[in-house]
Design a protein around this motif. Sequence first.
Motif, mmCIF file in Angstrom:
data_model
loop_
_atom_site.group_PDB
_atom_site.id
_atom_site.type_symbol
_atom_site.label_atom_id
_atom_site.label_comp_id
_atom_site.label_asym_id
_atom_site.label_seq_id
_atom_site.Cartn_x
_atom_site.Cartn_y
_atom_site.Cartn_z
ATOM 1 N N ALA A 182 50.296 9.022 58.161
ATOM 2 C CA ALA A 182 51.401 10.085 57.636
ATOM 3 C C ALA A 182 52.341 10.681 58.624
ATOM 4 O O ALA A 182 53.496 10.610 58.423
ATOM 5 C CB ALA A 182 51.160 11.377 56.780
ATOM 6 N N LEU A 183 51.399 11.009 59.165
ATOM 7 C CA LEU A 183 52.220 11.669 60.580
ATOM 8 C C LEU A 183 52.916 10.972 61.757
ATOM 9 O O LEU A 183 54.028 11.263 62.068
ATOM 10 C CB LEU A 183 51.201 12.450 62.214
ATOM 11 C CG LEU A 183 50.293 13.528 61.508
ATOM 12 C CD1 LEU A 183 49.591 13.911 61.895
ATOM 13 C CD2 LEU A 183 51.655 14.418 61.451
ATOM 14 N N ARG A 186 52.378 12.833 53.145
ATOM 15 C CA ARG A 186 53.742 11.662 53.756
ATOM 16 C C ARG A 186 54.744 13.012 52.938
ATOM 17 O O ARG A 186 55.625 13.549 53.061
ATOM 18 C CB ARG A 186 54.726 10.622 54.300
ATOM 19 C CG ARG A 186 55.746 10.218 54.171
ATOM 20 C CD ARG A 186 55.908 8.980 53.534
ATOM 21 N NE ARG A 186 55.939 7.933 52.437
ATOM 22 C CZ ARG A 186 56.889 8.745 51.347
ATOM 23 N NH1 ARG A 186 57.914 9.266 51.951
ATOM 24 N NH2 ARG A 186 56.348 8.503 50.294
ATOM 25 N N ALA A 187 54.408 12.036 51.228
ATOM 26 C CA ALA A 187 54.932 13.228 50.790
ATOM 27 C C ALA A 187 55.300 14.823 50.871
ATOM 28 O O ALA A 187 56.425 15.505 50.949
ATOM 29 C CB ALA A 187 54.310 12.778 49.152
ATOM 30 N N ILE A 192 53.912 16.447 53.404
ATOM 31 C CA ILE A 192 54.975 16.932 54.410
ATOM 32 C C ILE A 192 56.758 16.641 54.383
ATOM 33 O O ILE A 192 57.311 17.600 54.738
ATOM 34 C CB ILE A 192 54.161 16.291 55.843
ATOM 35 C CG1 ILE A 192 53.104 15.751 56.077
ATOM 36 C CG2 ILE A 192 55.865 16.223 56.989
ATOM 37 C CD1 ILE A 192 52.636 15.086 57.236
ATOM 38 N N GLU A 193 57.156 15.605 53.258
ATOM 39 C CA GLU A 193 58.461 15.367 53.323
ATOM 40 C C GLU A 193 58.755 16.885 52.481
ATOM 41 O O GLU A 193 60.487 16.741 52.637
ATOM 42 C CB GLU A 193 59.134 14.337 52.904
ATOM 43 C CG GLU A 193 58.389 13.665 54.361
ATOM 44 C CD GLU A 193 59.303 12.358 53.794
ATOM 45 O OE1 GLU A 193 59.674 11.860 52.108
ATOM 46 O OE2 GLU A 193 59.176 11.313 55.321
ATOM 47 N N ALA A 194 58.013 16.938 51.329
ATOM 48 C CA ALA A 194 58.720 18.740 50.600
ATOM 49 C C ALA A 194 58.867 19.961 51.024
ATOM 50 O O ALA A 194 59.621 20.397 50.421
ATOM 51 C CB ALA A 194 57.209 18.675 49.717
ATOM 52 N N VAL A 195 58.382 19.616 52.401
ATOM 53 C CA VAL A 195 59.254 21.403 53.261
ATOM 54 C C VAL A 195 60.393 20.940 53.323
ATOM 55 O O VAL A 195 60.856 19.984 54.422
ATOM 56 C CB VAL A 195 57.841 21.578 54.487
ATOM 57 C CG1 VAL A 195 58.011 23.164 54.916
ATOM 58 C CG2 VAL A 195 56.734 21.310 53.431
ATOM 59 N N GLY A 196 61.103 22.218 53.615
ATOM 60 C CA GLY A 196 62.663 22.311 53.625
ATOM 61 C C GLY A 196 62.245 22.087 54.934
ATOM 62 O O GLY A 196 61.530 22.954 56.116
ATOM 63 N N ARG A 197 63.644 20.813 55.320
ATOM 64 C CA ARG A 197 64.149 21.017 56.503
ATOM 65 C C ARG A 197 64.642 22.397 57.184
ATOM 66 O O ARG A 197 63.976 22.809 58.521
ATOM 67 C CB ARG A 197 65.442 20.413 56.484
ATOM 68 C CG ARG A 197 65.289 19.363 57.736
ATOM 69 C CD ARG A 197 64.191 18.542 58.596
ATOM 70 N NE ARG A 197 64.367 18.039 59.883
ATOM 71 C CZ ARG A 197 63.475 17.591 60.795
ATOM 72 N NH1 ARG A 197 62.925 16.709 59.799
ATOM 73 N NH2 ARG A 197 63.807 17.209 61.864
#
Length: 272
Positions: free
Chosen positions: A71-72, A160-161, A163-168
């Motif tokens: 995922a990383l 991955r999902a 990690i990508e759910a954390v706000g940019r």
Amino acid sequence: MTYRPRRPSLFARLPWWLLAILLLFVLGLWAITGNSTYAGIFRALSSGVLTTLWVTFAAFIAATLVGLLIALARTSGIRVLREIATFYVEIIRGIPILVFLFYIAFVAAPAMVEAFNWVMAPLIGAGWVPAATVRGFDFVWRAIFALTICYSAFIAEIFRAGIEAVGRGQIEAARSLGLSRWHCFRLVIFPQALRTILPPLGNDFVSMVKDSALVSALGVQDITQLGKLSAASSFLFFETYNVVAFLYLTMTISLSLLVRWLERTMDRKAGR
């Protein structure tokens, strides 16, 4: 006068599905303890419970670690890593688990033994290290290795999902404060992603308990394999597979309830 909504009665709040499951569990336990046939079958299968749990726990821990690394790589800014990780995930997810078990057990395992002997040839020739043999590669470890690779692809997508759910914006704020990529991941991204990751990760663990039955195709002495041997020798197919189903249901439902409890606990801590 302030209107207060009427609280539902205790009977209305009881989860009927859970009561039905508890009733089935009590009936199954009563049959096993009160019937000599069921009790004998349970004793014959009890050693398979430890094998099933060992294969499941070992494979899941390894798959979680590998899945996190994949995922990383999939969320990395380096394109080569992203492409390799995506290739790995798409290939592994496209192969049925049973087919992959056979491939690892009868194709990859002999190749790994040959590769080990080739790399260690100088030490083997000097007598410092014994030569590896295919028979020495236990089928339990082959099954663990196969389940690790198969589930790591699915777990990688869960990570991955999350990690990508954390706000940019939070990531950019952490970086602007001088945090390194590792500290940003450890202190900002992962704690928030964990709330998203935990429920599907728990569901994957429950699924692995069930899919571990596939290792019986390799002759691993788990619950399913011992059940097949017991039924074939006694011709008590109905009673044997009742016990097999009871054992799997006990494990999977207990784990499902644990996952639900963890999810509710994390929601309360998050103030949801």
